[in-house]
Every structure is written in C-alpha cells, then in structure tokens.
Design a protein around this motif. Sequence first.
Motif, PDB file in Angstrom:
ATOM      1  N   PRO A  64     -13.869  -6.653  -1.717  1.00 35.61           N
ATOM      2  CA  PRO A  64     -13.191  -7.846  -2.240  1.00 35.61           C
ATOM      3  C   PRO A  64     -12.002  -7.527  -3.151  1.00 35.61           C
ATOM      4  O   PRO A  64     -10.966  -8.175  -3.067  1.00 35.61           O
ATOM      5  CB  PRO A  64     -14.285  -8.588  -3.012  1.00 35.61           C
ATOM      6  N   GLU A  65     -12.182  -6.511  -4.014  1.00 35.40           N
ATOM      7  CA  GLU A  65     -11.077  -6.122  -4.888  1.00 35.40           C
ATOM      8  C   GLU A  65     -11.121  -4.608  -5.078  1.00 35.40           C
ATOM      9  O   GLU A  65     -12.039  -4.078  -5.701  1.00 35.40           O
ATOM     10  CB  GLU A  65     -11.167  -6.834  -6.237  1.00 35.40           C
ATOM     11  N   PHE A  66     -10.141  -3.930  -4.522  1.00 37.47           N
ATOM     12  CA  PHE A  66     -10.053  -2.467  -4.592  1.00 37.47           C
ATOM     13  C   PHE A  66      -9.023  -2.116  -5.657  1.00 37.47           C
ATOM     14  O   PHE A  66      -7.884  -2.578  -5.612  1.00 37.47           O
ATOM     15  CB  PHE A  66      -9.647  -1.920  -3.225  1.00 37.47           C
ATOM     16  N   HIS A  67      -9.423  -1.275  -6.630  1.00 37.93           N
ATOM     17  CA  HIS A  67      -8.543  -0.967  -7.756  1.00 37.93           C
ATOM     18  C   HIS A  67      -8.386   0.537  -7.918  1.00 37.93           C
ATOM     19  O   HIS A  67      -9.374   1.275  -7.913  1.00 37.93           O
ATOM     20  CB  HIS A  67      -9.107  -1.575  -9.053  1.00 37.93           C
ATOM     21  N   LEU A  68      -7.146   0.980  -8.036  1.00 38.40           N
ATOM     22  CA  LEU A  68      -6.834   2.370  -8.365  1.00 38.40           C
ATOM     23  C   LEU A  68      -6.265   2.378  -9.786  1.00 38.40           C
ATOM     24  O   LEU A  68      -5.097   2.035 -10.004  1.00 38.40           O
ATOM     25  CB  LEU A  68      -5.811   2.953  -7.387  1.00 38.40           C
ATOM     26  N   ALA A  69      -7.102   2.766 -10.753  1.00 37.53           N
ATOM     27  CA  ALA A  69      -6.710   2.694 -12.152  1.00 37.53           C
ATOM     28  C   ALA A  69      -5.523   3.603 -12.464  1.00 37.53           C
ATOM     29  O   ALA A  69      -4.606   3.202 -13.199  1.00 37.53           O
ATOM     30  CB  ALA A  69      -7.894   3.051 -13.050  1.00 37.53           C
ATOM     31  N   ASP A  70      -5.515   4.820 -11.913  1.00 33.38           N
ATOM     32  CA  ASP A  70      -4.439   5.767 -12.223  1.00 33.38           C
ATOM     33  C   ASP A  70      -3.082   5.311 -11.687  1.00 33.38           C
ATOM     34  O   ASP A  70      -2.040   5.726 -12.180  1.00 33.38           O
ATOM     35  CB  ASP A  70      -4.773   7.161 -11.697  1.00 33.38           C
ATOM     36  N   TRP A  99       0.835  -1.207   0.000  1.00 31.03           N
ATOM     37  CA  TRP A  99       0.000   0.000   0.000  1.00 31.03           C
ATOM     38  C   TRP A  99       0.867   1.253   0.000  1.00 31.03           C
ATOM     39  O   TRP A  99       0.540   2.248  -0.625  1.00 31.03           O
ATOM     40  CB  TRP A  99      -0.940  -0.034   1.200  1.00 31.03           C
ATOM     41  N   LEU A 100       1.992   1.228   0.717  1.00 30.17           N
ATOM     42  CA  LEU A 100       2.875   2.387   0.786  1.00 30.17           C
ATOM     43  C   LEU A 100       3.452   2.751  -0.582  1.00 30.17           C
ATOM     44  O   LEU A 100       3.715   3.921  -0.855  1.00 30.17           O
ATOM     45  CB  LEU A 100       4.015   2.146   1.777  1.00 30.17           C
ATOM     46  N   SER A 101       3.624   1.793  -1.461  1.00 29.49           N
ATOM     47  CA  SER A 101       4.161   2.086  -2.794  1.00 29.49           C
ATOM     48  C   SER A 101       3.220   2.961  -3.605  1.00 29.49           C
ATOM     49  O   SER A 101       3.650   3.728  -4.466  1.00 29.49           O
ATOM     50  CB  SER A 101       4.452   0.789  -3.549  1.00 29.49           C
ATOM     51  N   VAL A 102       1.945   2.906  -3.326  1.00 30.07           N
ATOM     52  CA  VAL A 102       0.955   3.735  -4.018  1.00 30.07           C
ATOM     53  C   VAL A 102       1.042   5.176  -3.531  1.00 30.07           C
ATOM     54  O   VAL A 102       0.764   6.112  -4.257  1.00 30.07           O
ATOM     55  CB  VAL A 102      -0.473   3.175  -3.780  1.00 30.07           C
ATOM     56  N   ARG A 103       1.482   5.346  -2.310  1.00 29.97           N
ATOM     57  CA  ARG A 103       1.537   6.678  -1.694  1.00 29.97           C
ATOM     58  C   ARG A 103       2.927   7.304  -1.826  1.00 29.97           C
ATOM     59  O   ARG A 103       3.339   8.082  -1.002  1.00 29.97           O
ATOM     60  CB  ARG A 103       1.176   6.566  -0.209  1.00 29.97           C
ATOM     61  N   GLU A 104       3.656   6.974  -2.855  1.00 29.85           N
ATOM     62  CA  GLU A 104       5.050   7.411  -2.984  1.00 29.85           C
ATOM     63  C   GLU A 104       5.240   8.919  -2.852  1.00 29.85           C
ATOM     64  O   GLU A 104       6.210   9.376  -2.266  1.00 29.85           O
ATOM     65  CB  GLU A 104       5.643   6.915  -4.301  1.00 29.85           C
ATOM     66  N   GLU A 105       4.327   9.722  -3.382  1.00 28.40           N
ATOM     67  CA  GLU A 105       4.474  11.178  -3.297  1.00 28.40           C
ATOM     68  C   GLU A 105       4.161  11.717  -1.904  1.00 28.40           C
ATOM     69  O   GLU A 105       4.412  12.873  -1.609  1.00 28.40           O
ATOM     70  CB  GLU A 105       3.608  11.896  -4.339  1.00 28.40           C
ATOM     71  N   ASN A 122      -2.469   1.950 -11.397  1.00 30.42           N
ATOM     72  CA  ASN A 122      -2.361   0.564 -11.837  1.00 30.42           C
ATOM     73  C   ASN A 122      -2.121  -0.348 -10.632  1.00 30.42           C
ATOM     74  O   ASN A 122      -1.195  -1.139 -10.596  1.00 30.42           O
ATOM     75  CB  ASN A 122      -1.254   0.395 -12.893  1.00 30.42           C
ATOM     76  N   PHE A 123      -3.006  -0.195  -9.637  1.00 27.39           N
ATOM     77  CA  PHE A 123      -2.839  -0.899  -8.369  1.00 27.39           C
ATOM     78  C   PHE A 123      -4.137  -1.585  -7.986  1.00 27.39           C
ATOM     79  O   PHE A 123      -5.209  -0.984  -8.041  1.00 27.39           O
ATOM     80  CB  PHE A 123      -2.445   0.105  -7.273  1.00 27.39           C
ATOM     81  N   THR A 124      -4.027  -2.832  -7.586  1.00 29.90           N
ATOM     82  CA  THR A 124      -5.180  -3.601  -7.111  1.00 29.90           C
ATOM     83  C   THR A 124      -4.784  -4.317  -5.831  1.00 29.90           C
ATOM     84  O   THR A 124      -3.683  -4.858  -5.734  1.00 29.90           O
ATOM     85  CB  THR A 124      -5.626  -4.636  -8.164  1.00 29.90           C
ATOM     86  N   ILE A 125      -5.695  -4.288  -4.865  1.00 28.80           N
ATOM     87  CA  ILE A 125      -5.473  -5.016  -3.616  1.00 28.80           C
ATOM     88  C   ILE A 125      -6.745  -5.794  -3.295  1.00 28.80           C
ATOM     89  O   ILE A 125      -7.852  -5.296  -3.472  1.00 28.80           O
ATOM     90  CB  ILE A 125      -5.071  -4.055  -2.466  1.00 28.80           C
ATOM     91  N   ARG A 126      -6.567  -7.010  -2.844  1.00 28.74           N
ATOM     92  CA  ARG A 126      -7.707  -7.863  -2.500  1.00 28.74           C
ATOM     93  C   ARG A 126      -8.034  -7.711  -1.011  1.00 28.74           C
ATOM     94  O   ARG A 126      -7.165  -7.463  -0.197  1.00 28.74           O
ATOM     95  CB  ARG A 126      -7.387  -9.316  -2.826  1.00 28.74           C
TER      96      ARG A 126
END
Length: 127
Positions: free
Chosen positions: A34-40, A2-8, A42-46
Amino acid sequence: EWLSVREELSDVRVRGVIAQELAEIFPEYVTTIPEFHLADKNFTIRDFHQVDKTSLIFDLVAAIQAQSKRFSIGESAPNKSGDVILSSSSPIQESAESVVASGDVVVESGYSSRGDSGSVRISSGDS
C-alpha cells in the motif's frame, strides 16, 4: 517517479518484468504494498507492485524442465538442420474403469527457398 530514485544507475541496463502486467496473468507472483517508503531517498510510492522473482524463476525452470522432456533438437549438419523430436505426455493415471488417451501432436516443417523443406514423419505409440 521511480527512475528519479535510481539516479546513480541511469546508464545501467535493467532486466525485469512490469509487475502490473504480470499480475494480470499470474497474480500469485505479485504483491501490492500500500505504501512503499525508502527513507534514505526520502521517497514514497503508493500501491507499489513487488514481483516475487525467486518463485517466478523456480516455476520457469520447472516449466523448461517439463518441456525438455517432450522436445529435443538434433545437431545440424552442413547440408541439413537438426531433427526436431516432439512427443505428447503419457496419461497421468490409468485405471481399468476409465479410458485415458495421450495428447495430440501437431507438426509442421519449415520453409526452404532451396531444396526440400523437410519431411514430416509421424508415429504413434502402442495402445
């Protein structure tokens, strides 16, 4: 992951709760996606656990309001800390058929290395 998505936001302090731990005690505040996706990103977490922070905050405010009706602290003076006043709740509903009592109050005075540790005065309401 999850931290990799918050890099900025790596230098920003984030306050929150761990949803999985909160769900163990208060499941009504946590929803599992069940499946959370952030398209911008390119991240998905179950099995993403999402906290309903608004409901949690409102319930915490209500709990603090209820507690403040029973608990107050007087102002401190140079030679004495403030008085603490604590009361139990009155019965919710009284009727001629049932005996309803108010709750117990347990009070302890703090420790003092110099001087009195404080006295404890207890009074009971009228029956």
